[in-house]
Design a protein around this motif. Structure first.
Motif, PDB file in Angstrom:
ATOM      1  N   ALA A  41      47.965  23.393 -40.755  1.00 57.47           N
ATOM      2  CA  ALA A  41      48.644  22.748 -41.880  1.00 57.47           C
ATOM      3  C   ALA A  41      50.152  22.606 -41.669  1.00 57.47           C
ATOM      4  CB  ALA A  41      48.377  23.494 -43.189  1.00 57.47           C
ATOM      5  N   GLU A  42      50.604  22.692 -40.424  1.00 57.54           N
ATOM      6  CA  GLU A  42      52.014  22.459 -40.115  1.00 57.54           C
ATOM      7  C   GLU A  42      52.111  21.438 -38.982  1.00 57.54           C
ATOM      8  OE1 GLU A  42      53.535  27.043 -41.020  1.00 57.54           O
ATOM      9  OE2 GLU A  42      54.183  25.980 -39.224  1.00 57.54           O
ATOM     10  N   ALA A  86      47.786  30.204 -32.194  1.00 59.59           N
ATOM     11  CA  ALA A  86      48.090  28.833 -32.616  1.00 59.59           C
ATOM     12  C   ALA A  86      47.399  27.887 -31.633  1.00 59.59           C
ATOM     13  CB  ALA A  86      49.593  28.577 -32.602  1.00 59.59           C
ATOM     14  N   VAL A  87      47.536  26.606 -31.899  1.00 59.55           N
ATOM     15  CA  VAL A  87      47.081  25.603 -30.932  1.00 59.55           C
ATOM     16  C   VAL A  87      48.295  25.164 -30.120  1.00 59.55           C
ATOM     17  CG1 VAL A  87      46.062  23.325 -30.600  1.00 59.55           C
ATOM     18  CG2 VAL A  87      45.219  24.822 -32.426  1.00 59.55           C
TER      19      VAL A  87
ATOM     20  N   PHE B  90      51.353  12.429 -38.294  1.00 63.09           N
ATOM     21  CA  PHE B  90      52.612  13.149 -38.126  1.00 63.09           C
ATOM     22  C   PHE B  90      53.728  12.166 -37.809  1.00 63.09           C
ATOM     23  CE2 PHE B  90      51.248  17.452 -38.388  1.00 63.09           C
ATOM     24  CZ  PHE B  90      49.964  17.474 -37.883  1.00 63.09           C
ATOM     25  N   CYS B  91      54.842  12.391 -38.465  1.00 64.29           N
ATOM     26  CA  CYS B  91      56.075  11.677 -38.156  1.00 64.29           C
ATOM     27  C   CYS B  91      56.944  12.615 -37.324  1.00 64.29           C
ATOM     28  CB  CYS B  91      56.772  11.278 -39.448  1.00 64.29           C
ATOM     29  SG  CYS B  91      58.359  10.460 -39.224  1.00 64.29           S
ATOM     30  N   PRO B 107      55.508  17.903 -41.435  1.00 67.50           N
ATOM     31  CA  PRO B 107      54.341  18.745 -41.712  1.00 67.50           C
ATOM     32  C   PRO B 107      53.016  17.997 -41.719  1.00 67.50           C
ATOM     33  CG  PRO B 107      55.496  18.283 -43.730  1.00 67.50           C
ATOM     34  CD  PRO B 107      56.325  17.695 -42.628  1.00 67.50           C
ATOM     35  N   GLY B 108      53.041  16.685 -41.712  1.00 69.43           N
ATOM     36  CA  GLY B 108      51.811  15.922 -41.645  1.00 69.43           C
ATOM     37  C   GLY B 108      51.314  15.418 -42.983  1.00 69.43           C
TER      38      GLY B 108
END
Lengths: 114, 114
Positions: A41-42, A86-87, B90-91, B107-108
């Motif tokens: 979610a980030e 994390a990924v 995502f920007c 953050p998407g």
């Protein structure tokens, strides 16, 4: 045609040990490489980069190695911490484009267990 | 410093509806990008803007349009949404867009097209 490949979808490591994440590329024109970390979610956050004129770049616990002849780069995390879970995406760009257009790998999910 | 902000965070559309995803950065960066992330595909570049007043297609531009409204803002428009556009968007922005340097990501926006 996947120009940047991360063949391991996931990796599990114990806290304190070394994590090694691998990335292969096929386009010999790539000459700048980056690693990004992404939590759920980030957005991705920049971790470390390396230019093709180098074969190693270090930043604290993170080291990136580049083997141009093998078209292979790796990210070493030593020592691994649970917060590193994390990924991780590797990305590459080519100078010939005259502009930074990144090509991303598919990502490796790292899980660091206490 | 908010960095890169995106609105909305979540959106559900029906097939054929239109919408605009907004992105703004407060880092005085020249270059901005739109990516989509799909499972098993990594991040793929949709459109980018090297500088204010210019936009160019990336790897997967079909079905999208963009506007670089000013130096701070870069919007992505879906004129007629399709289920294949279900994705996380995502920007990102970059100081100069040159070969080296990191991109900073927002953050998407999680978009579902029914």
């Amino acid at each position: 045609d996947q120009q940047v490949k991360q063949n391991s979808p996931s990796l599990s490591v114990q806290e304190g040990r070394i994590s090694i994440l691998n990335c292969d590329y096929t386009n010999s024109m790539f000459d700048y490489f980056l690693w990004y970390k992404k939590y759920p979610a980030e957005g991705p956050t920049f971790l470390i980069s390396i230019s093709s004129i180098k074969d190693k770049n270090e930043d604290g616990r993170f080291t990136v190695f580049l083997n141009k002849s093998a078209k292979h780069l790796s990210l070493h995390i030593v020592p691994s911490q649970p917060g590193d879970s994390a990924v991780y995406f590797c990305a590459a760009s080519a100078k010939r484009t005259g502009f930074q257009k990144l090509v991303f790998g598919t990502g490796t999910r790292l899980l660091v267990s206490p | 410093n908010a960095g890169v902000t995106q609105t909305p965070k979540f959106q559900v559309l029906k097939t054929g509806q239109s919408m605009t995803l907004q992105c703004a950065q407060d880092m005085n960066h020249n270059s901005m990008y739109w990516y989509r992330q799909d499972p098993g595909m990594g991040l793929r570049l949709i459109y980018y803007s090297a500088s204010e007043g210019t936009t160019d297609k990336g790897e997967v531009p079909n079905g999208y349009n963009v506007s670089r409204l000013n130096k701070r803002e870069f919007s992505l428009r879906l004129e007629s949404a399709a289920p294949s556009q279900t994705s996380v968007y995502f920007c990102a922005s970059c100081l100069a867009g040159g070969l080296e340097g990191e991109q900073f990501f927002g953050p998407g926006t999680r978009l579902t097209v029914l």
